[in-house]
Design a protein around this motif. Structure first.
Motif, PDB file in Angstrom:
ATOM      1  N   THR A   1       4.187  14.481 -14.268  1.00  0.00           N
ATOM      2  CA  THR A   1       3.706  14.776 -12.917  1.00  0.00           C
ATOM      3  C   THR A   1       3.171  13.501 -12.279  1.00  0.00           C
ATOM      4  O   THR A   1       2.715  12.584 -12.966  1.00  0.00           O
ATOM      5  CB  THR A   1       2.600  15.848 -12.909  1.00  0.00           C
ATOM      6  N   LEU A   2       3.226  13.484 -10.972  1.00  0.00           N
ATOM      7  CA  LEU A   2       2.811  12.314 -10.205  1.00  0.00           C
ATOM      8  C   LEU A   2       2.147  12.780  -8.922  1.00  0.00           C
ATOM      9  O   LEU A   2       2.656  13.664  -8.237  1.00  0.00           O
ATOM     10  CB  LEU A   2       4.045  11.460  -9.872  1.00  0.00           C
ATOM     11  N   LYS A   3       1.000  12.207  -8.619  1.00  0.00           N
ATOM     12  CA  LYS A   3       0.360  12.409  -7.321  1.00  0.00           C
ATOM     13  C   LYS A   3       0.188  11.032  -6.709  1.00  0.00           C
ATOM     14  O   LYS A   3      -0.364  10.117  -7.342  1.00  0.00           O
ATOM     15  CB  LYS A   3      -0.987  13.111  -7.465  1.00  0.00           C
ATOM     16  N   LEU A   4       0.685  10.870  -5.502  1.00  0.00           N
ATOM     17  CA  LEU A   4       0.724   9.562  -4.850  1.00  0.00           C
ATOM     18  C   LEU A   4       0.157   9.680  -3.445  1.00  0.00           C
ATOM     19  O   LEU A   4       0.539  10.570  -2.687  1.00  0.00           O
ATOM     20  CB  LEU A   4       2.180   9.083  -4.802  1.00  0.00           C
ATOM     21  N   LYS A   5      -0.753   8.778  -3.111  1.00  0.00           N
ATOM     22  CA  LYS A   5      -1.397   8.764  -1.792  1.00  0.00           C
ATOM     23  C   LYS A   5      -1.344   7.351  -1.241  1.00  0.00           C
ATOM     24  O   LYS A   5      -1.722   6.393  -1.932  1.00  0.00           O
ATOM     25  CB  LYS A   5      -2.848   9.229  -1.919  1.00  0.00           C
ATOM     26  N   ILE A   6      -0.870   7.220   0.003  1.00  0.00           N
ATOM     27  CA  ILE A   6      -0.830   5.917   0.674  1.00  0.00           C
ATOM     28  C   ILE A   6      -1.710   6.007   1.919  1.00  0.00           C
ATOM     29  O   ILE A   6      -1.562   6.928   2.729  1.00  0.00           O
ATOM     30  CB  ILE A   6       0.597   5.508   1.064  1.00  0.00           C
ATOM     31  N   THR A   7      -2.587   5.026   2.059  1.00  0.00           N
ATOM     32  CA  THR A   7      -3.552   4.999   3.152  1.00  0.00           C
ATOM     33  C   THR A   7      -3.338   3.756   4.002  1.00  0.00           C
ATOM     34  O   THR A   7      -3.099   2.669   3.476  1.00  0.00           O
ATOM     35  CB  THR A   7      -4.991   4.989   2.585  1.00  0.00           C
ATOM     36  N   LYS A   8      -3.432   3.959   5.314  1.00  0.00           N
ATOM     37  CA  LYS A   8      -3.438   2.836   6.264  1.00  0.00           C
ATOM     38  C   LYS A   8      -4.855   2.775   6.839  1.00  0.00           C
ATOM     39  O   LYS A   8      -5.196   3.515   7.758  1.00  0.00           O
ATOM     40  CB  LYS A   8      -2.397   3.077   7.361  1.00  0.00           C
ATOM     41  N   PRO A   9      -5.707   1.904   6.293  1.00  0.00           N
ATOM     42  CA  PRO A   9      -7.130   1.929   6.658  1.00  0.00           C
ATOM     43  C   PRO A   9      -7.462   1.378   8.040  1.00  0.00           C
ATOM     44  O   PRO A   9      -8.539   1.647   8.560  1.00  0.00           O
ATOM     45  CB  PRO A   9      -7.776   1.076   5.570  1.00  0.00           C
TER      46      PRO A   9
ATOM     47  N   LEU B   1      -5.902   3.104  13.002  1.00  0.00           N
ATOM     48  CA  LEU B   1      -6.641   3.731  14.097  1.00  0.00           C
ATOM     49  C   LEU B   1      -8.072   3.227  14.086  1.00  0.00           C
ATOM     50  O   LEU B   1      -8.646   3.012  13.012  1.00  0.00           O
ATOM     51  CB  LEU B   1      -6.611   5.258  13.967  1.00  0.00           C
ATOM     52  N   PRO B   2      -8.670   3.045  15.267  1.00  0.00           N
ATOM     53  CA  PRO B   2      -9.996   2.434  15.318  1.00  0.00           C
ATOM     54  C   PRO B   2     -11.126   3.331  14.811  1.00  0.00           C
ATOM     55  O   PRO B   2     -12.174   2.824  14.415  1.00  0.00           O
ATOM     56  CB  PRO B   2     -10.181   2.123  16.805  1.00  0.00           C
ATOM     57  N   ASP B   3     -10.921   4.642  14.805  1.00  0.00           N
ATOM     58  CA  ASP B   3     -12.026   5.536  14.497  1.00  0.00           C
ATOM     59  C   ASP B   3     -11.827   6.400  13.250  1.00  0.00           C
ATOM     60  O   ASP B   3     -12.584   7.335  13.012  1.00  0.00           O
ATOM     61  CB  ASP B   3     -12.331   6.429  15.701  1.00  0.00           C
ATOM     62  N   CYS B   4     -10.787   6.089  12.450  1.00  0.00           N
ATOM     63  CA  CYS B   4     -10.580   6.849  11.222  1.00  0.00           C
ATOM     64  C   CYS B   4      -9.602   6.119  10.302  1.00  0.00           C
ATOM     65  O   CYS B   4      -8.986   5.137  10.683  1.00  0.00           O
ATOM     66  CB  CYS B   4     -10.070   8.253  11.522  1.00  0.00           C
ATOM     67  N   VAL B   5      -9.474   6.648   9.103  1.00  0.00           N
ATOM     68  CA  VAL B   5      -8.526   6.158   8.111  1.00  0.00           C
ATOM     69  C   VAL B   5      -7.494   7.262   7.926  1.00  0.00           C
ATOM     70  O   VAL B   5      -7.848   8.430   7.801  1.00  0.00           O
ATOM     71  CB  VAL B   5      -9.237   5.866   6.771  1.00  0.00           C
ATOM     72  N   VAL B   6      -6.205   6.919   7.928  1.00  0.00           N
ATOM     73  CA  VAL B   6      -5.162   7.932   7.766  1.00  0.00           C
ATOM     74  C   VAL B   6      -4.416   7.720   6.449  1.00  0.00           C
ATOM     75  O   VAL B   6      -4.237   6.594   5.988  1.00  0.00           O
ATOM     76  CB  VAL B   6      -4.162   7.950   8.949  1.00  0.00           C
ATOM     77  N   SER B   7      -3.997   8.847   5.868  1.00  0.00           N
ATOM     78  CA  SER B   7      -3.294   8.816   4.588  1.00  0.00           C
ATOM     79  C   SER B   7      -2.228   9.902   4.564  1.00  0.00           C
ATOM     80  O   SER B   7      -2.315  10.888   5.294  1.00  0.00           O
ATOM     81  CB  SER B   7      -4.260   9.094   3.427  1.00  0.00           C
ATOM     82  N   VAL B   8      -1.263   9.698   3.685  1.00  0.00           N
ATOM     83  CA  VAL B   8      -0.273  10.716   3.363  1.00  0.00           C
ATOM     84  C   VAL B   8      -0.244  10.824   1.847  1.00  0.00           C
ATOM     85  O   VAL B   8      -0.291   9.812   1.145  1.00  0.00           O
ATOM     86  CB  VAL B   8       1.119  10.356   3.919  1.00  0.00           C
ATOM     87  N   GLU B   9      -0.171  12.062   1.345  1.00  0.00           N
ATOM     88  CA  GLU B   9      -0.183  12.298  -0.087  1.00  0.00           C
ATOM     89  C   GLU B   9       0.851  13.356  -0.441  1.00  0.00           C
ATOM     90  O   GLU B   9       1.109  14.270   0.347  1.00  0.00           O
ATOM     91  CB  GLU B   9      -1.569  12.782  -0.517  1.00  0.00           C
TER      92      GLU B   9
END
Length: 109
Positions: free
Chosen positions: A83-91, A94-102
């Motif tokens: 099993t694999l869980k993978l999360k990529i974040t672009k910190p 955006l100026p007011d938050c951190v976004v990720s996809v998992e």
């Protein structure tokens, strides 16, 4: 056995906006993988290197495409992964938050 790669940070070209295609940006990758440890182990340094090399070389448009490609590469290069869980974040995108996809993957039934 579980392996965690946490806060793998590097810069790469990723995104659909014009400025994202021109200038590398920070990304953070987090991974959790599970495998049946018997005689062979999975080298976490090789896993981290595989992820980084794939993202830098491919210059993905979407985080979703990056996750899909990385999961396939890891499955191919480390066939004992269950099993694999993978999360990529672009910190910084955006100026007011951190976004990720998992996403999570189950390679063996």
């Amino acid at each position: 056995m579980k392996i965690y790669v946490e806060d793998l940070r590097f810069q790469c070209i990723i995104g659909i906006l014009d400025f994202e295609r021109a200038t590398p940006q920070d990304v953070i990758v987090n991974l959790e993988l599970e495998y049946d440890f018997q005689k062979e182990f999975i080298n976490y340094a090789d896993v981290a290197s595989n992820i980084k090399k794939t993202m830098i070389n491919e210059k993905f448009l979407l985080l979703e495409d990056a996750i899909d490609k990385i999961s396939k590469n890891l499955q191919e290069n480390f066939p004992t992964i269950d099993t694999l869980k993978l999360k990529i974040t672009k910190p910084s995108i955006l100026p007011d938050c951190v976004v990720s996809v998992e996403d999570s993957f189950h390679f063996k039934s």
